[in-house]
Design a protein around this motif. Structure first.
Motif, short mmCIF file in Angstrom:
data_model
loop_
_atom_site.label_atom_id
_atom_site.label_comp_id
_atom_site.label_asym_id
_atom_site.label_seq_id
_atom_site.Cartn_x
_atom_site.Cartn_y
_atom_site.Cartn_z
N LEU A 177 -6.20 8.45 13.00
CA LEU A 177 -6.52 9.27 11.83
C LEU A 177 -5.85 8.71 10.58
N LEU A 178 -4.58 8.36 10.70
CA LEU A 178 -3.87 7.81 9.55
C LEU A 178 -4.50 6.51 9.07
N ASP A 179 -4.97 5.70 10.01
CA ASP A 179 -5.64 4.44 9.65
C ASP A 179 -6.96 4.72 8.94
N THR A 180 -7.71 5.65 9.48
CA THR A 180 -9.01 5.99 8.89
C THR A 180 -8.82 6.54 7.48
N ILE A 181 -7.83 7.41 7.33
CA ILE A 181 -7.58 7.99 6.01
C ILE A 181 -7.19 6.90 5.02
N ARG A 182 -6.36 5.97 5.49
CA ARG A 182 -5.89 4.89 4.61
C ARG A 182 -7.09 4.11 4.05
N LYS A 183 -8.10 3.98 4.88
CA LYS A 183 -9.28 3.21 4.46
C LYS A 183 -10.11 3.93 3.41
N THR A 184 -9.93 5.25 3.29
CA THR A 184 -10.71 5.98 2.29
C THR A 184 -10.10 5.84 0.89
N ASP A 185 -8.94 5.17 0.81
CA ASP A 185 -8.25 5.06 -0.47
C ASP A 185 -9.05 4.24 -1.47
N VAL A 186 -9.40 4.89 -2.57
CA VAL A 186 -10.19 4.25 -3.61
C VAL A 186 -9.41 3.09 -4.24
N ALA A 187 -8.13 3.31 -4.47
CA ALA A 187 -7.31 2.30 -5.14
C ALA A 187 -7.26 1.00 -4.33
N SER A 188 -7.12 1.14 -3.00
CA SER A 188 -7.08 -0.05 -2.15
C SER A 188 -8.36 -0.85 -2.27
N ILE A 248 -13.18 16.84 13.86
CA ILE A 248 -13.31 15.48 13.31
C ILE A 248 -13.44 14.43 14.41
N SER A 249 -13.81 13.24 13.99
CA SER A 249 -13.64 12.07 14.84
C SER A 249 -12.86 11.06 14.01
N ALA A 250 -11.62 10.87 14.38
CA ALA A 250 -10.78 9.92 13.65
C ALA A 250 -11.35 8.51 13.78
N LYS A 251 -12.01 8.29 14.90
CA LYS A 251 -12.52 6.96 15.20
C LYS A 251 -13.75 6.62 14.34
N THR A 252 -14.72 7.54 14.29
CA THR A 252 -15.94 7.26 13.53
C THR A 252 -15.80 7.69 12.06
N GLY A 253 -14.81 8.48 11.78
CA GLY A 253 -14.61 8.96 10.41
C GLY A 253 -15.33 10.26 10.13
N TYR A 254 -16.02 10.78 11.15
CA TYR A 254 -16.78 12.02 10.99
C TYR A 254 -15.89 13.17 10.52
N ASN A 255 -16.27 13.78 9.41
CA ASN A 255 -15.59 14.97 8.87
C ASN A 255 -14.17 14.74 8.35
N GLU A 275 -13.38 13.37 5.62
CA GLU A 275 -13.41 13.75 4.21
C GLU A 275 -13.23 15.27 4.05
N THR A 276 -13.91 16.03 4.94
CA THR A 276 -13.77 17.50 4.90
C THR A 276 -12.32 17.89 5.14
N LEU A 277 -11.71 17.20 6.10
CA LEU A 277 -10.31 17.48 6.42
C LEU A 277 -9.44 17.28 5.16
N LEU A 278 -9.71 16.20 4.44
CA LEU A 278 -8.93 15.91 3.24
C LEU A 278 -9.18 16.95 2.16
N GLU A 279 -10.44 17.43 2.08
CA GLU A 279 -10.74 18.50 1.12
C GLU A 279 -9.94 19.75 1.45
#
Ligand code: GDP
Length: 510
Positions: free
Chosen positions: A32-43, A159-166, A168-172
């Motif tokens: 999950l932490l890896d998937t979230i890191r990938k959503t970072d716009v700045a990176s 969620i699925s941390a692996k596929t990234g499903y939801n 974004e909702t979690l972050l919201e």
């Protein structure tokens, strides 16, 4: 404390939430932490690969930011707390939908509750064929986490941390909870933060990741951290890029420490080098005193002054935990003035995590037919945590009862020894007034406290200074006998006065 400066409301601005991810091993925290890191716009903008420092901040497409403590598991969480720093604002509890609630899930809940950090549940691995998100909800209800959709106040996101499903909702949802928490900081003051990890780099010297919680840290700032100090020589963000300042809720790698600080140390920027150095000195001194105090540690039998006991219970089987809890509850009823909190109970060996929770909440660990593992034993020593091992419930209760009695403040009680009637008085130079008395009740004792009662009113409260039978000094005179006595510093005694001798006894309430 030196760092708790009241902030003027007008100086405060919103700051990003700081989030920790907790849960049972293999339930998907790292993923999950890896998937979230990938959503970072700045990176994405910088094409940078996130480095592994103990925390990272992401920017969402809507411009909002969230800071994650990138230390999966609650070890980091509790290490920081045990050292007195509250860091996380929100906890994401990861539970694998195909595995359900497990011992570490429960531990995580207790850690977060104890730290009063709100929990968002991420029901993970929803993509798997065996996933049963409803069962997870049902199970967690038992631990006070009732889904909003069932009338509770806990947010659950599948969620699925692996596929990234939801994800974004979690972050919201994180942002939603953050908004309710009204997290604010003053970016225009000297920085305050927490050291979340540290190391000795062969090339760069002492390096630490500091999470700035309030204020802004600048290159060149002096600081104190734990019992070391320094001056910020350079700072790097989670992408390894040099930065010149770090605003609230920002993790940065800091160079310029005099010595290596410890994870959990408070980091406080100071106006001058002198201040920083001095404060570090004072703290070093204080630490030495604490170490000394540790050696003369008081144990379970002697926690006096406390009105609350926190317990962690680890047992061989669930059945003994239940029996033990029941016995403790029965015992607690006998002590209405003291609160006994069982902040965590579980089956199995006493682990380091148990010890860290105990350290964070000043709890005593009770092991029933279990033992601490090596890590737990070592940490308990370092953190000064009491571990008590038993194999008979009766002995647990007996020890606890002793401890509880020790906690209760002694109660002072007056015991009347006896009364005497004044029948004659003699004035003797250099001695004062001697009262010739007849003992009507109990005994009159030399040095006892005494009241002089006239017409039903206490006119003097003092002490029996001398006591004689005929010419002999005596210790005590009993009912039916005559005696001569003097009251210390009181010479106004009159015929007809009643003397009431009494003493004060101290006793622990039963
Ligand atoms: P941690 O111990 O909690 O950090 O768990 P990890 O993130 O290491 O995940 C444990 C295992 O579960 C790894 O093999 C992951 O690939 C897998 N995993 C994690 N999240 C998911 C998910 O959402 N779906 C599936 N199918 N597997 C997952």
């Amino acid at each position: 404390a030196e760092e708790e400066i009241q902030e003027e409301e007008e100086n405060l601005v919103e700051r990003p939430p700081i989030v920790t991810v907790m849960g049972h091993v293999d339930h998907g925290k790292t993923t999950l932490l890896d998937t979230i890191r990938k959503t970072d716009v700045a990176s994405k903008e910088h094409g940078g690969i996130t480095q592994h420092i103990g925390a990272y901040k992401i920017k969402l497409p809507n411009g909002k930011e969230i800071t994650f403590l990138d230390t999966p598991g609650h070890e980091a969480f509790t290490t920081l707390r045990a050292r007195g720093s509250k860091v996380a604002d929100i906890a994401i509890l990861v539970v694998a939908a195909d595995d359900g609630v497990k011992p570490q899930t429960i531990e995580a809940i207790n850690h977060a509750k104890n730290a009063k950090v709100p929990i968002i549940v991420a029901v993970n691995k929803i993509d798997k064929p065996g996933a049963d998100p409803m069962r997870v909800r049902q199970q967690l209800t038992q631990y006070g986490l009732v889904p909003e959709e069932w009338g509770g106040d806990t947010i659950f996101v599948d969620i699925s941390a692996k596929t990234g499903y939801n994800v974004e909702t979690l972050l919201e949802m994180v942002l939603l909870v953050a908004e309710m928490l009204e997290l604010k900081a003053n970016p225009n003051r000297l920085a305050i933060g927490t050291v979340i990890e540290s190391k000795l780099d062969p090339k760069r010297g002492a390096v630490a990741t500091v999470l700035v919680q309030n204020g802004t840290l600048h290159i060149g700032d002096y600081f104190v951290a734990g019992y070391t100090w320094g001056k910020v020589k350079a700072m790097f963000n989670e992408r390894g890029e040099r930065v010149s300042k770090a605003p609230p809720s920002t993790p940065v790698e800091v160079l310029g420490f005099d010595e290596i600080p410890e994870a959990g140390d408070k980091f406080i920027a100071k106006e001058t080098e002198r201040e920083a150095k001095q404060l570090a000195e004072i703290r070093k001194q204080r630490r030495e005193e604490e170490l000394l105090a540790k050696k003369t540690r008081i144990h379970l039998e002697n926690l006096s002054g406390q009105k609350e006991i926190n317990l962690i219970i680890k047992t061989d089987v669930q059945g003994s935990a239940e029996a033990l809890k029941k016995s403790i509850e029965d015992l607690a009823e006998k002590f209405p003035d003291i609160t006994i909190n069982i902040i965590h109970s579980g089956v199995g060996a006493i682990t380091e995590s148990d010890v860290m929770l105990a350290a964070a909440s000043n709890a005593i660990i009770i092991g029933f037919n279990v033992r601490p593992d090596t890590g737990a034993r070592k940490t308990a020593e370092e953190e000064n945590v009491d571990i008590k091992i038993y194999n008979i419930i009766y002995n647990v209760i007996e020890d606890l009862e002793k401890a509880l009695k020790g906690l209760l403040a002694p109660v002072q009680r007056e015991v009347i020894l006896g009364t005497a009637e004044v029948r004659q008085t003699f004035k003797v130079k250099s001695i004062g007034t001697i009262a010739g008395c007849y003992v009507t009740e109990g005994v009159i004792r030399r040095n006892a406290l005494a009241r002089v009662i006239r017409d039903g009113i206490v006119i003097y409260d003092g002490k029996i200074a001398s006591l004689k039978r005929f010419k002999e000094d005596v210790k005590e005179v009993a009912k039916g006998f005559e005696c001569g006595l003097t009251i210390e510093n009181f010479n106004d005694i009159k015929v007809g006065d009643i003397i009431e001798a009494y003493e004060i006894v101290e006793e622990r309430p039963q």
